[in-house]
Design a protein around this motif. Structure first.
Motif, mmCIF file in Angstrom:
data_model
loop_
_atom_site.group_PDB
_atom_site.id
_atom_site.type_symbol
_atom_site.label_atom_id
_atom_site.label_comp_id
_atom_site.label_asym_id
_atom_site.label_seq_id
_atom_site.Cartn_x
_atom_site.Cartn_y
_atom_site.Cartn_z
ATOM 1 N N VAL B 314 -2.947 10.224 4.330
ATOM 2 C CA VAL B 314 -3.812 9.047 4.310
ATOM 3 C C VAL B 314 -3.027 7.778 4.009
ATOM 4 O O VAL B 314 -3.370 6.690 4.460
ATOM 5 N N GLU B 315 -1.965 7.929 3.235
ATOM 6 C CA GLU B 315 -1.108 6.779 2.933
ATOM 7 C C GLU B 315 -0.546 6.215 4.241
ATOM 8 O O GLU B 315 -0.517 4.999 4.455
ATOM 9 N N GLY B 316 -0.136 7.109 5.118
ATOM 10 C CA GLY B 316 0.369 6.694 6.419
ATOM 11 C C GLY B 316 -0.713 6.035 7.265
ATOM 12 O O GLY B 316 -0.482 5.002 7.896
ATOM 13 N N GLU B 317 -1.921 6.622 7.238
ATOM 14 C CA GLU B 317 -3.050 6.022 7.976
ATOM 15 C C GLU B 317 -3.308 4.610 7.489
ATOM 16 O O GLU B 317 -3.547 3.694 8.262
ATOM 17 N N HIS B 318 -3.278 4.471 6.179
ATOM 18 C CA HIS B 318 -3.536 3.180 5.557
ATOM 19 C C HIS B 318 -2.500 2.154 6.003
ATOM 20 O O HIS B 318 -2.823 1.031 6.393
ATOM 21 N N ILE B 319 -1.233 2.540 5.960
ATOM 22 C CA ILE B 319 -0.149 1.643 6.370
ATOM 23 C C ILE B 319 -0.297 1.272 7.849
ATOM 24 O O ILE B 319 -0.160 0.109 8.230
ATOM 25 N N THR B 320 -0.628 2.268 8.682
ATOM 26 C CA THR B 320 -0.808 1.997 10.106
ATOM 27 C C THR B 320 -1.913 0.973 10.313
ATOM 28 O O THR B 320 -1.791 0.042 11.103
ATOM 29 N N GLU B 321 -3.018 1.173 9.586
ATOM 30 C CA GLU B 321 -4.155 0.266 9.690
ATOM 31 C C GLU B 321 -3.744 -1.167 9.332
ATOM 32 O O GLU B 321 -4.166 -2.125 9.963
#
Ligand code: SF4
Ligand code: SF4
Lengths: 302, 446
Positions: B314-321
């Protein structure tokens, strides 16, 4: 569940119990429990009110409100049921997204379908692995982040393992919602859908819900107090959800009663995101040897 | 008050005249400004009335995005309130004499901001009627309680700092200003609490001031660090970081310095104080802002580089967002327009002149506000378990008019408190005392 949990009768019996032991509500009268209920004439029934008075009420005015059974008062509800440690085991191999648990839960907690306590999530761990359904509710964590952050002790952990919310204490800061890693909590953003329910508030039923406070799956303690299973367990047509007592080491899905330790050992039970250290009281059995193929829509849930 | 008041009023010195005139003359502009602020406040009150009546359902917050712009605005106010400590403590204890004329403005802003922070957090509560439960039912392990304790401490110290350094000037107003309405005379008489420039009083004042200047420093750091812990004690992506405390504190100092520059500009313009708030001040503040921004940049890199490198779950999803997703325009505006470009521009002399630096500072302040938005909201939209089976409206967060009205009116409150305090009390410290060997007479020479 005072006695041995292995003696828990089958789900069918539970359903009978449920309708027999259901609480009756009288138009215009509020009360906690009924101690007497006998037919006085063809039209009238004698009932006892909360303050112990016997009253006669015409039968036509009596309404059955089986889902509004009364739980303990906010103060009593903090204690927990002595000698119990409730656990739940969800067998992912059996779930076909029938959503009966959601329906039953919504009904008994007076929830609208847009914000249920239970969600059946479509999970897929990676591209190659097969998707599966994961019923998810509050995990009643043993190291609950939601309880740790609450500034006023409105959400608390009981001796029987259940985490409850006291809607008469909650200040609506929603810190617990931010802190719960499993998104288990919902908020009463507006006025409760049921309007004003004329029953005393109990954290054990989470009813009546109050505007500006938080709510979540409560493991139905008022059912447990009556030696009955939570609504989601009894409503599942596929026996997905096992419920029981860790001290007795037994869980049942209403049809079969098994040893908790054996079940977890044989089926490689796990807890969701163990690495967070929240120590959930809800275990999952991996979705192997599935009973049903994975279908987005089935007859049951459409 | 009419012009005649100013003519009647006799000033002993030119300096006194310059610094006190705005207390006795009220311009039309001032009245319009106040009326404008009141209008915004009324709009906010209408929004809040609706929220009280129908519940938080009038906001766009829902079960996943359970905190919205109220909370990000709260963090913003806490951030700018730190600026008081920057001036009355850090710069003062370091004997930066040039910063003295700015001390009072910064203290006023600090007090106003911390009051607004406290109010906006009550607005965010689902049950404001139970506000006193945080005292009667408090549980000390909750970071909210730590925040309540530290914010009230900071509020008290900030008010004391402002008030105690004001005392001699209030006494001066009481003694010198003759042509003022009666309520103002009474106000000055009461608030001056028998101050008579007695050497004993002066000695005591200087001592208290010094103690407070030292005491406020750890409290100021604590207030924003504890506020960051409201986030860092959870598992949300972007919050679950040990970097959050210094990241918040450094961002707060940067935002605060920018707010001071904006305030300086308007105070100087409207109160005609260019003799006291000079180009040199803007230049120095510009350099200070660069320094503070560089520190913030450092913590920003720390905050994003690790997660962006690893791209875990989710950390990666957040950064992508943030980097390329829905929030990318806002994110890059904040990082470039509110941080990198200001640093580059302010390195050049000619951008540290009043007007250019005002514009740059406005960008920094806007960036700081939206940065808080980006800290609070996207994190909540990336829980560990997928968001399914809820109403469509739960998936997005677009603040409603009620939320905007309340947020904008909180700024109106902030400006109103600042304006009224500046109108009632001298905004540049007037009275000067010798402090040890150091002659403070030189402090306003610029
Ligand atoms: S699942 Fe969430 S709400 Fe339930 S006990 Fe754990 S942290 Fe609290
Ligand atoms: S929303 Fe209510 S239960 Fe949750 S942390 Fe705040 S006061 Fe406690």
């Amino acid at each position: 569940m005072e006695n041995d949990t292995t003696k828990i009768p089958a789900r069918r019996k539970f359903l009978i119990d449920l309708s027999n032991g259901s609480v009756l509500a009288i138009y215009g009268l509020s009360y906690n429990s009924i101690s007497s209920c006998k037919q006085a004439s063809e039209e009238k029934t004698t009932l006892m009110t909360t303050d112990g008075k016997l009253v006669q009420v015409p039968n036509s005015e009596i309404e059955e409100m089986e889902h509004l059974s009364h739980g303990a008062s906010p103060k009593e509800a903090r204690k927990g049921i002595p000698g119990k440690k409730f656990v739940m085991v969800v067998d992912l191999a059996k779930c076909k997204n029938a959503k009966n648990c959601i329906e039953a839960c919504d009904k008994h907690h007076n929830l609208t379908p847009d914000r249920p306590y239970i969600k059946v999530l479509k999970m897929q761990d990676n591209e190659k692995s097969a998707p599966y359904w994961m019923p998810k509710k509050c995990f009643q964590c043993d190291n609950p982040p939601c309880v740790k952050v609450c500034p006023v002790g409105a959400t608390y952990k009981r001796t029987d393992g259940i985490v409850l919310v006291d809607n008469e204490r909650c200040i609506g800061c929603r810190f617990c919602m931010a802190a719960c890693p499993y998104s288990a909590r919902v908020f009463n953003w507006g006025a409760p859908p049921e309007g004003k329910l004329d029953i005393p508030y109990s954290p054990e039923t989470s009813l009546p819900s109050q505007i500006g406070t938080v709510a979540k799956c409560d493991f139905c303690p008022e059912m447990l107090r009556q030696n009955k299973l939570p609504h989601c367990v009894t409503s599942c047509p596929n026996g997905v959800i096992y419920f029981g007592d860790e001290i007795d080491d037994t869980v049942t899905n209403g049809e079969e009663t098994v040893r908790l330790s054996t079940l977890l050992k044989e089926k490689a039970g796990y807890r969701y995101m163990e690495e967070l250290g929240t120590k959930p009281r809800v275990y999952y059995l991996p979705p192997v040897d599935r009973l049903f193929p994975f279908e987005e829509t089935t007859q049951e849930n459409s | 008050m009419s012009k005649s008041n100013i003519e009647l009023q006799k000033f002993r010195t030119k300096r006194g005249k310059r610094l006190l005139t705005h207390l006795i003359s009220t311009s039309l502009q001032y009245k319009l400004w106040i009326a404008f602020l009141l209008l915004l406040i009324v709009l906010g009150l209408i929004g809040y009335y609706r929220q009280l009546r129908y519940g938080l359902v009038v906001t766009a917050m829902r079960d996943y995005t359970s905190w919205g712009i109220y909370i990000s605005n709260f963090v913003f106010f806490v951030a700018i309130s730190l600026v008081g400590s920057l001036f009355s403590s850090i710069l003062k204890l370091n004997k930066n004499l040039w910063a003295r004329p700015l001390t009072r403005i910064s203290e006023i802003i600090a007090v106003a901001a911390i009051i607004c922070a406290a109010v906006i957090i009550i607005v965010d509560m689902g049950r404001p009627d139970r506000i006193f439960y945080v005292i009667t039912h408090l549980r000390i392990q909750s970071p909210i309680i730590w925040d309540v304790i530290i914010i009230s401490t900071y509020l008290v110290i900030s008010i004391l700092l402002l008030y105690i350094s004001l005392l001699p000037d209030i006494a001066l107003c009481r003694d010198r200003l003759t042509e003022i309405p009666k309520w103002k005379k009474t106000l000055y008489r009461i608030t001056a609490i028998n101050w008579h420039n007695h050497p004993k009083q002066i000695a005591m004042l200087q001592k208290v001031n010094k103690i407070l200047a030292i005491a406020i420093l750890p409290v100021a750091f604590a207030i924003h660090t504890v506020t960051s812990w409201l986030f860092a004690t959870t598992w949300r992506p972007g919050w679950d970081s040990t970097n959050l405390g210094p990241y918040f504190v450094s961002g707060a100092f940067m935002a605060g310095a920018a707010v001071i520059i904006v305030a300086m500009y308007f105070v100087r313009k409207h109160l005609k104080l260019s003799k006291y708030i000079t180009n040199i001040h803007f230049d120095k503040m510009g350099k200070l802002l660069v320094l503070l921004s560089l520190v913030y940049l450092y913590f920003n890199i720390n905050e994003y580089l690790g997660p962006a490198f690893k791209m875990v779950g989710v950390e990666g999803e957040h950064i992508t967002e943030l980097f390329v997703g829905n929030y990318a325009p806002m994110y890059w505006f904040v990082q470039l327009g509110g941080l990198i470009l200001p640093i580059i521009f302010l390195m050049f002399n000619r951008f540290r002149k009043p007007l250019p630096i005002l514009i740059i500072s406005i960008f920094v302040v806007l960036g700081a506000w939206f940065k808080r938005f980006l800290i609070v909201i996207p994190s909540l939209q990336h829980p560990y378990l997928p968001i399914q089976g809820v109403d469509e409206s739960y998936l997005h967060y677009n603040p409603t008019w009620e939320e905007w009205a309340i947020t904008i009116s909180s700024f109106a409150w902030l400006l109103l408190i600042i304006t009224v305090l500046i109108k009632l009390f001298p905004v540049i410290p007037i009275k000067k005392y010798k402090q040890g060997s150091e002659t403070i007479f030189k402090q306003n020479i610029f």
